[in-house]
Design a protein around this motif. Sequence first.
Motif, PDB file in Angstrom:
ATOM      1  N   GLY A   1      35.552  32.977  69.933  1.00 18.50           N
ATOM      2  CA  GLY A   1      35.230  32.898  68.510  1.00 18.50           C
ATOM      3  C   GLY A   1      33.736  33.039  68.272  1.00 18.50           C
ATOM      4  O   GLY A   1      33.302  33.793  67.388  1.00 18.50           O
ATOM      5  N   GLY A   2      32.938  32.335  69.069  1.00 17.70           N
ATOM      6  CA  GLY A   2      31.487  32.442  68.930  1.00 17.70           C
ATOM      7  C   GLY A   2      30.989  33.838  69.232  1.00 17.70           C
ATOM      8  O   GLY A   2      30.069  34.340  68.573  1.00 17.70           O
ATOM      9  N   THR A   3      31.613  34.503  70.217  1.00 18.52           N
ATOM     10  CA  THR A   3      31.205  35.866  70.566  1.00 18.52           C
ATOM     11  C   THR A   3      31.476  36.837  69.429  1.00 18.52           C
ATOM     12  O   THR A   3      30.625  37.664  69.081  1.00 18.52           O
ATOM     13  CB  THR A   3      31.956  36.333  71.827  1.00 18.52           C
ATOM     14  N   VAL A   4      32.656  36.749  68.835  1.00 22.27           N
ATOM     15  CA  VAL A   4      32.999  37.636  67.717  1.00 22.27           C
ATOM     16  C   VAL A   4      32.054  37.396  66.542  1.00 22.27           C
ATOM     17  O   VAL A   4      31.564  38.344  65.908  1.00 22.27           O
ATOM     18  CB  VAL A   4      34.464  37.412  67.284  1.00 22.27           C
ATOM     19  N   LEU A   5      31.774  36.148  66.253  1.00 19.74           N
ATOM     20  CA  LEU A   5      30.917  35.809  65.119  1.00 19.74           C
ATOM     21  C   LEU A   5      29.486  36.312  65.329  1.00 19.74           C
ATOM     22  O   LEU A   5      28.912  36.966  64.440  1.00 19.74           O
ATOM     23  CB  LEU A   5      30.919  34.299  64.910  1.00 19.74           C
TER      24      LEU A   5
ATOM     25  N   THR B   1      31.364  34.344  53.649  1.00 26.86           N
ATOM     26  CA  THR B   1      31.245  33.310  54.665  1.00 26.86           C
ATOM     27  C   THR B   1      32.584  33.124  55.364  1.00 26.86           C
ATOM     28  O   THR B   1      33.632  33.530  54.857  1.00 26.86           O
ATOM     29  CB  THR B   1      30.818  31.972  54.032  1.00 26.86           C
ATOM     30  N   VAL B   2      32.529  32.485  56.509  1.00 26.27           N
ATOM     31  CA  VAL B   2      33.753  32.235  57.273  1.00 26.27           C
ATOM     32  C   VAL B   2      34.609  31.209  56.528  1.00 26.27           C
ATOM     33  O   VAL B   2      34.099  30.212  56.005  1.00 26.27           O
ATOM     34  CB  VAL B   2      33.402  31.705  58.670  1.00 26.27           C
ATOM     35  N   ASN B   3      35.913  31.445  56.503  1.00 28.40           N
ATOM     36  CA  ASN B   3      36.836  30.491  55.905  1.00 28.40           C
ATOM     37  C   ASN B   3      37.014  29.339  56.896  1.00 28.40           C
ATOM     38  O   ASN B   3      37.817  29.413  57.818  1.00 28.40           O
ATOM     39  CB  ASN B   3      38.171  31.163  55.609  1.00 28.40           C
ATOM     40  N   LYS B   4      36.217  28.294  56.687  1.00 33.08           N
ATOM     41  CA  LYS B   4      36.193  27.182  57.648  1.00 33.08           C
ATOM     42  C   LYS B   4      37.535  26.475  57.743  1.00 33.08           C
ATOM     43  O   LYS B   4      37.935  25.989  58.810  1.00 33.08           O
ATOM     44  CB  LYS B   4      35.097  26.186  57.271  1.00 33.08           C
ATOM     45  N   LYS B   5      38.248  26.399  56.625  1.00 35.71           N
ATOM     46  CA  LYS B   5      39.542  25.723  56.638  1.00 35.71           C
ATOM     47  C   LYS B   5      40.526  26.457  57.542  1.00 35.71           C
ATOM     48  O   LYS B   5      41.232  25.839  58.346  1.00 35.71           O
ATOM     49  CB  LYS B   5      40.086  25.623  55.212  1.00 35.71           C
ATOM     50  N   GLN B   6      40.568  27.778  57.401  1.00 30.65           N
ATOM     51  CA  GLN B   6      41.470  28.566  58.236  1.00 30.65           C
ATOM     52  C   GLN B   6      41.079  28.455  59.714  1.00 30.65           C
ATOM     53  O   GLN B   6      41.928  28.349  60.599  1.00 30.65           O
ATOM     54  CB  GLN B   6      41.452  30.031  57.795  1.00 30.65           C
ATOM     55  N   TRP B   7      39.772  28.473  59.989  1.00 31.28           N
ATOM     56  CA  TRP B   7      39.314  28.379  61.367  1.00 31.28           C
ATOM     57  C   TRP B   7      39.678  27.030  61.976  1.00 31.28           C
ATOM     58  O   TRP B   7      40.124  26.957  63.126  1.00 31.28           O
ATOM     59  CB  TRP B   7      37.803  28.583  61.430  1.00 31.28           C
ATOM     60  N   LEU B   8      39.532  25.948  61.212  1.00 29.83           N
ATOM     61  CA  LEU B   8      39.875  24.615  61.711  1.00 29.83           C
ATOM     62  C   LEU B   8      41.374  24.500  61.972  1.00 29.83           C
ATOM     63  O   LEU B   8      41.801  23.834  62.926  1.00 29.83           O
ATOM     64  CB  LEU B   8      39.424  23.546  60.715  1.00 29.83           C
ATOM     65  N   ILE B   9      42.176  25.137  61.131  1.00 31.20           N
ATOM     66  CA  ILE B   9      43.631  25.134  61.344  1.00 31.20           C
ATOM     67  C   ILE B   9      43.967  25.852  62.654  1.00 31.20           C
ATOM     68  O   ILE B   9      44.803  25.406  63.447  1.00 31.20           O
ATOM     69  CB  ILE B   9      44.362  25.790  60.156  1.00 31.20           C
ATOM     70  N   ALA B  10      43.285  26.988  62.894  1.00 33.74           N
ATOM     71  CA  ALA B  10      43.507  27.733  64.138  1.00 33.74           C
ATOM     72  C   ALA B  10      43.087  26.899  65.345  1.00 33.74           C
ATOM     73  O   ALA B  10      43.767  26.882  66.376  1.00 33.74           O
ATOM     74  CB  ALA B  10      42.731  29.048  64.103  1.00 33.74           C
TER      75      ALA B  10
ATOM     76  N   ILE C   1      40.083  35.844  61.562  1.00 35.58           N
ATOM     77  CA  ILE C   1      39.434  35.021  60.533  1.00 35.58           C
ATOM     78  C   ILE C   1      37.919  35.224  60.560  1.00 35.58           C
ATOM     79  O   ILE C   1      37.273  35.372  59.514  1.00 35.58           O
ATOM     80  CB  ILE C   1      39.772  33.530  60.748  1.00 35.58           C
ATOM     81  N   LEU C   2      37.349  35.257  61.753  1.00 38.09           N
ATOM     82  CA  LEU C   2      35.902  35.392  61.895  1.00 38.09           C
ATOM     83  C   LEU C   2      35.422  36.807  61.620  1.00 38.09           C
ATOM     84  O   LEU C   2      34.244  37.015  61.299  1.00 38.09           O
ATOM     85  CB  LEU C   2      35.469  34.972  63.297  1.00 38.09           C
ATOM     86  N   ALA C   3      36.317  37.793  61.744  1.00 37.31           N
ATOM     87  CA  ALA C   3      35.926  39.194  61.540  1.00 37.31           C
ATOM     88  C   ALA C   3      36.236  39.696  60.147  1.00 37.31           C
ATOM     89  O   ALA C   3      36.005  40.869  59.845  1.00 37.31           O
ATOM     90  CB  ALA C   3      36.633  40.073  62.579  1.00 37.31           C
ATOM     91  N   GLU C   4      36.757  38.835  59.274  1.00 41.21           N
ATOM     92  CA  GLU C   4      37.129  39.262  57.924  1.00 41.21           C
ATOM     93  C   GLU C   4      35.957  39.869  57.168  1.00 41.21           C
ATOM     94  O   GLU C   4      36.137  40.763  56.348  1.00 41.21           O
ATOM     95  CB  GLU C   4      37.691  38.080  57.126  1.00 41.21           C
ATOM     96  N   ARG C   5      34.765  39.384  57.449  1.00 48.08           N
ATOM     97  CA  ARG C   5      33.600  39.886  56.734  1.00 48.08           C
ATOM     98  C   ARG C   5      33.175  41.258  57.232  1.00 48.08           C
ATOM     99  O   ARG C   5      32.316  41.891  56.642  1.00 48.08           O
ATOM    100  CB  ARG C   5      32.426  38.912  56.909  1.00 48.08           C
ATOM    101  N   PHE C   6      33.742  41.686  58.327  1.00 44.70           N
ATOM    102  CA  PHE C   6      33.319  42.948  58.918  1.00 44.70           C
ATOM    103  C   PHE C   6      34.334  44.062  58.634  1.00 44.70           C
ATOM    104  O   PHE C   6      34.543  44.951  59.457  1.00 44.70           O
ATOM    105  CB  PHE C   6      33.137  42.789  60.433  1.00 44.70           C
ATOM    106  N   LEU C   7      34.967  43.971  57.467  1.00 43.92           N
ATOM    107  CA  LEU C   7      35.890  44.990  56.972  1.00 43.92           C
ATOM    108  C   LEU C   7      37.230  44.981  57.705  1.00 43.92           C
ATOM    109  O   LEU C   7      37.941  43.996  57.668  1.00 43.92           O
ATOM    110  CB  LEU C   7      35.233  46.365  57.024  1.00 43.92           C
ATOM    111  N   ASP C   8      37.588  46.011  58.428  1.00 45.20           N
ATOM    112  CA  ASP C   8      38.945  46.208  58.944  1.00 45.20           C
ATOM    113  C   ASP C   8      39.279  45.221  60.063  1.00 45.20           C
ATOM    114  O   ASP C   8      38.696  45.268  61.133  1.00 45.20           O
ATOM    115  CB  ASP C   8      39.080  47.639  59.463  1.00 45.20           C
ATOM    116  N   THR C   9      40.247  44.332  59.810  1.00 46.09           N
ATOM    117  CA  THR C   9      40.630  43.344  60.834  1.00 46.09           C
ATOM    118  C   THR C   9      42.004  43.628  61.440  1.00 46.09           C
ATOM    119  O   THR C   9      42.415  42.912  62.347  1.00 46.09           O
ATOM    120  CB  THR C   9      40.656  41.927  60.224  1.00 46.09           C
ATOM    121  N   SER C  10      42.698  44.627  60.960  1.00 52.44           N
ATOM    122  CA  SER C  10      44.031  44.904  61.512  1.00 52.44           C
ATOM    123  C   SER C  10      43.942  45.285  62.987  1.00 52.44           C
ATOM    124  O   SER C  10      44.781  44.891  63.795  1.00 52.44           O
ATOM    125  CB  SER C  10      44.708  46.035  60.714  1.00 52.44           C
TER     126      SER C  10
END
Length: 394
Positions: free
Chosen positions: A54-58, A71-80, A322-331
């Motif tokens: 996760g830290g590497t991707v971010l 910004t990162v969706n902290k709630k979703q990340w904490l759930i993961a 979740i962490l890559a959502e800000r970088f456009l295409d996450t599929s």
Amino acid sequence: MAKGRYSIKMLLATIIAGVIYSVIAEIFYRVAENAMPGLVLIPLYFTGLFLVLGGTVLLTGKMIYSRSAGTVNKKQWLIALLLIVVLSVFFEFLYEIVSDRRKNEEITAYLFVLDDSGSMEVNDPDRVRYQVIDTLLADKPEDFQYGIYSFNDEIRVLREMAPKSQKTDYVYPDVAGGTRIRGVLSTIEQDLEDGTLSLDEHSRVILLSDGYATDISVFSKNRVLNALKGLVKNGVSVSTVGLSDADDTLMTMIADKTGGVYVKAEDVTTLEAAMNQAAVSHNTARNLLGYRSAFFLNGLLGVMRIVFIALLGVVIAVEKTILAERFLDTSAVLMSSAIGSILAGICIEIGMNMLGVHPTIMRMITCVLIAFTLLKNDLGNRYEEGAGVKYAGR
């Protein structure tokens, strides 16, 4: 809209992170394997992988996209994060809960398999290994069964399996030649199949050797597992004793795969204690990342391992998404990571329990397969890598 392309930087960064983590995690695993329960070890292992990837991707995303939006969706990340902890505990619990029927059973027979290769002339010139047999049998009842196989360049049956009360004189074989460990295991398997030898789940095989097998190459260790099939089928465990310069890796694999223990004897003065420990100890432990010595529901446990590791990898894939959502295409992130996770589960099961690949290698491959990440950039509407300039898609 222009056709997108994949981020080489993200791919390389996650692979490198997977390799680095696998090395550090392997050191931790080896130290902690016998020091803590699997219900603690496995969650720590996968949670660490979760955090590192996760830290590497971010961080890689921030370097690639200097003006990344949102910004990162902290709630979703904490759930993961909670999911990876809870599921790893739950999956490890399910994997361990399948009981080993031999756990509390008394051993009623020994088959001693002793190395008589040329190096034994130096490491055990007084044949203490044979004297220890009498010591181990001293407190056994008269109907206790035991037999003796000897191996060097030839395989010999020195004593057929028979009760202790049946006195049998045998001649010590000449000490010479190589160390045919695969050969003697294959002979025992063949003798079981044709009925020459009778062993059941109450029996224990004790294999002693002081060197590396001369009939096994790096690429043929899987044949050792094939030679163990007859023993595994009958629920017979093999405990191994390594004297002096024994092949620790091979001896550990034989013991772990069959539910025995590996005991190291540095020299002949500790040989009696080592053989005694090998004779009385069981190893019924298992975890998602180690050899499995299962004689009961083995196929089910294999499927469970593949599915459980794949699902844990998918949770990490979701985190990366979740962490890559800000970088456009996450599929592409989700798809590549999910495929890698499924391959990781298949590889670790087949590699360790079918092909005999060393667990260290398979754990490292597992980390890398779960780690690698494809991030697809949309060239029609994207932040330029390293520049922070948004294209309008003209």
